[in-house]
Design a protein around this motif. Structure first.
Motif, PDB file in Angstrom:
ATOM      1  N   ASN A 135       0.835  -1.203   0.000  1.00 47.47           N
ATOM      2  CA  ASN A 135       0.000   0.000   0.000  1.00 47.47           C
ATOM      3  C   ASN A 135       0.872   1.256   0.000  1.00 47.47           C
ATOM      4  O   ASN A 135       0.676   2.181   0.789  1.00 47.47           O
ATOM      5  CB  ASN A 135      -0.945  -0.009   1.205  1.00 47.47           C
TER       6      ASN A 135
ATOM      7  N   GLU B 185      -9.631   3.080   7.444  1.00 44.91           N
ATOM      8  CA  GLU B 185      -9.319   3.001   6.016  1.00 44.91           C
ATOM      9  C   GLU B 185      -7.849   3.337   5.776  1.00 44.91           C
ATOM     10  O   GLU B 185      -7.287   4.184   6.465  1.00 44.91           O
ATOM     11  CB  GLU B 185     -10.187   3.974   5.211  1.00 44.91           C
TER      12      GLU B 185
ATOM     13  N   SER C 196      -7.244   8.817  -1.918  1.00 42.61           N
ATOM     14  CA  SER C 196      -8.119   7.655  -2.046  1.00 42.61           C
ATOM     15  C   SER C 196      -8.018   6.819  -0.772  1.00 42.61           C
ATOM     16  O   SER C 196      -6.916   6.609  -0.255  1.00 42.61           O
ATOM     17  CB  SER C 196      -7.712   6.804  -3.254  1.00 42.61           C
TER      18      SER C 196
ATOM     19  N   TYR D 138      -9.218   3.151   1.284  1.00 39.06           N
ATOM     20  CA  TYR D 138      -9.632   1.775   1.065  1.00 39.06           C
ATOM     21  C   TYR D 138      -9.744   1.035   2.396  1.00 39.06           C
ATOM     22  O   TYR D 138      -9.010   1.311   3.339  1.00 39.06           O
ATOM     23  CB  TYR D 138      -8.608   1.034   0.193  1.00 39.06           C
ATOM     24  N   GLN D 139     -10.652   0.046   2.426  1.00 40.37           N
ATOM     25  CA  GLN D 139     -10.723  -0.870   3.559  1.00 40.37           C
ATOM     26  C   GLN D 139     -10.134  -2.208   3.164  1.00 40.37           C
ATOM     27  O   GLN D 139     -10.264  -2.654   2.020  1.00 40.37           O
ATOM     28  CB  GLN D 139     -12.165  -1.067   4.019  1.00 40.37           C
TER      29      GLN D 139
ATOM     30  N   ASP E 211     -10.081  -6.017   2.757  1.00 41.69           N
ATOM     31  CA  ASP E 211     -11.217  -6.896   2.450  1.00 41.69           C
ATOM     32  C   ASP E 211     -11.248  -8.171   3.286  1.00 41.69           C
ATOM     33  O   ASP E 211     -12.100  -9.037   3.074  1.00 41.69           O
ATOM     34  CB  ASP E 211     -11.241  -7.248   0.956  1.00 41.69           C
TER      35      ASP E 211
ATOM     36  N   LEU F 282      -7.848  -4.829  -1.115  1.00 40.94           N
ATOM     37  CA  LEU F 282      -8.460  -3.625  -0.582  1.00 40.94           C
ATOM     38  C   LEU F 282      -9.726  -3.316  -1.363  1.00 40.94           C
ATOM     39  O   LEU F 282      -9.817  -3.604  -2.560  1.00 40.94           O
ATOM     40  CB  LEU F 282      -7.497  -2.432  -0.680  1.00 40.94           C
ATOM     41  N   GLU F 283     -10.704  -2.721  -0.685  1.00 39.45           N
ATOM     42  CA  GLU F 283     -11.940  -2.290  -1.322  1.00 39.45           C
ATOM     43  C   GLU F 283     -12.041  -0.770  -1.241  1.00 39.45           C
ATOM     44  O   GLU F 283     -11.853  -0.188  -0.176  1.00 39.45           O
ATOM     45  CB  GLU F 283     -13.142  -2.939  -0.635  1.00 39.45           C
ATOM     46  N   PHE F 284     -12.359  -0.148  -2.360  1.00 39.78           N
ATOM     47  CA  PHE F 284     -12.452   1.307  -2.421  1.00 39.78           C
ATOM     48  C   PHE F 284     -13.590   1.815  -1.544  1.00 39.78           C
ATOM     49  O   PHE F 284     -14.683   1.241  -1.509  1.00 39.78           O
ATOM     50  CB  PHE F 284     -12.662   1.762  -3.865  1.00 39.78           C
TER      51      PHE F 284
ATOM     52  N   HIS G 132     -14.849   5.495  -7.957  1.00 41.50           N
ATOM     53  CA  HIS G 132     -13.395   5.411  -7.878  1.00 41.50           C
ATOM     54  C   HIS G 132     -12.724   5.672  -9.220  1.00 41.50           C
ATOM     55  O   HIS G 132     -13.064   5.057 -10.226  1.00 41.50           O
ATOM     56  CB  HIS G 132     -13.026   4.015  -7.378  1.00 41.50           C
TER      57      HIS G 132
END
Length: 410
Positions: free
Chosen positions: A269, A287, A309, A311-312, A314, A319-321, A341
């Motif tokens: 990341n 996030e 941006s 993200y969490q 998953d 990662l999910e936006f 996104h």
């Protein structure tokens, strides 16, 4: 440079203050007696040539803290000081009984300065413990590593039950078993090792449960805990890797083992500029923030209007936006994107006083923001005012109240 809750300079600067006895933690319990009585008691027990120390960081950064450590309904005042002759930090506990403040005990710290202070029940006995971090002077700066001591307060007696060298710490019940976990991070000052160790209070001592190696090539780290999925707590670590770059990892604890979600050596990341992780949408889940370079700015690093941006995790390896926004720190505003996104890019003038948010799908104007000097506000014809300060008027040409509500001054 982007704002970030942790700054590398924190690890190298230290401050202390004199006997400013009138300062106290108003957020805690209000003392039943005038503060002057506490001040007089402190003056009578602290050497006249001593400096009262205030923690550099954390919640408790005042000259003394008023709190009920043992839960007996009576307040204790906790403070730290160092004399000119003996630089080693000393702690002092005063207890209020029938309107009088008397010294319970003095105790020794582990360093030259008080870096941070917490009051948390890490021994899981129903009483608050004192967790103090002490820093060490190195010429005009601080050593990166510090001394961490856990003090247990029991029957008017202070006992040191744990002492270790550390760089950072996190205190939380990570696996939610009802026992508070103490996690320490130790980054070697030569950057040859970086260890995370987790402790529980077992059989009347802080027992190491597990440890693991992390990337030692970082400059600094900001670990903090919270929910990383709806049902899973973890430690999120924003690591400073270069002068302006970071990367973020997540550690989990199941009660027996520490686990790294991502490969720490691979700089997971990665962020080309400073952006810390946080609960951006206030859903209780942290996030990971990753700055995005908008279309058209791929080669303009110094003048890139990064889009933030978030993200969490998953729960597996991805990662999910969640959300994007644009922060303009120079002119003090933020705009939260309501759009999907990566469907937005930015057009701007050279000084970023005029920003246009453009759809990458069809090239249409989604929103624009103009920053105008107060002295030039006569030139606002045809514009809609969003906000103003003593210096600027912030305007848009887009007549959409829903989008206008996404504009915020910092």
């Amino acid at each position: 440079m982007r704002k970030i809750h942790f700054i590398l300079i924190m690890f190298f600067l230290i401050s202390s203050s004199g006997c400013e006895f009138l300062k106290k933690n108003e957020s805690l319990i209000t003392p039943p007696q005038p503060a002057s009585l506490i001040n007089e008691a402190i003056e009578s027990y602290v050497p006249s040539n001593a400096l009262i120390l205030e923690a550099v960081t954390g919640k408790y950064t005042n000259s003394y803290t008023l709190i009920d450590l043992d839960g007996d309904g009576l307040l204790e005042a906790i403070l730290f000081y160092a004399s000119a002759q003996d630089a080693v930090v000393q702690g002092l506990v005063l207890k209020e009984t029938n309107g009088e403040w008397n010294a319970v005990q003095t105790f020794e710290g582990d360093g030259d300065e008080l870096f941070e202070l917490d009051f948390i029940d890490v021994t899981n006995d129903g009483h608050l413990d004192i967790i103090a971090g002490f820093s060490f002077k190195k010429e005009d700066n601080l050593y990166l590593n510090k001394g961490l001591v856990v003090y247990q307060y029991n029957v008017d007696k202070i006992i040191s039950i744990f002492n270790t060298t550390y760089t950072n710490k996190v205190i939380d019940d990570l696996n939610e078993d009802g026992r508070v976990d103490l996690t320490t991070f130790l980054l070697d000052e030569n950057h040859t090792s970086h260890e995370a160790s987790i402790y529980n209070y077992v059989n009347h001592e802080m027992e190491i449960i597990d440890s693991m190696s992390l990337n030692p090539k970082i400059l600094a780290a900001n670990p903090f805990s919270g929910y990383v999925t709806k049902d899973q707590k973890g430690i999120v670590i924003d690591n400073v890797y270069g002068a302006h770059s970071l990367y973020t990892n997540i550690l989990l604890f199941d009660g027996l083992k520490l686990k790294s979600v991502f490969n720490d050596e691979e700089l997971p990341n990665y962020k080309a500029t400073m952006l810390d992780s946080r609960d951006i949408n206030r859903d209780g889940i942290i996030e990971i923030g990753i700055p995005r370079i908008p279309d058209g700015f791929e080669d303009a690093h110094a003048y890139t209007p990064y889009i933030d941006s978030f993200y969490q995790w998953d729960g597996e390896m991805g990662l999910e936006f969640v959300q994007e926004r644009y922060d303009n720190y120079e002119y003090g505003y933020r705009f939260d994107f309501p759009w999907s996104h990566q469907n937005v890019t930015i057009e701007s003038d050279l000084d970023f006083k005029e920003i246009k948010l453009i759809s990458t799908v069809d090239g249409s104007l989604l929103f624009d923001i103009y920053v105008i000097q107060i002295s030039e506000e006569d030139n606002l014809e045809g514009m809609i005012e969003l906000a103003r300060t003593d210096t600027y008027v912030y305007c848009t040409t887009v007549d959409n109240k829903s989008l206008q509500r996404n504009f915020h001054l910092l």
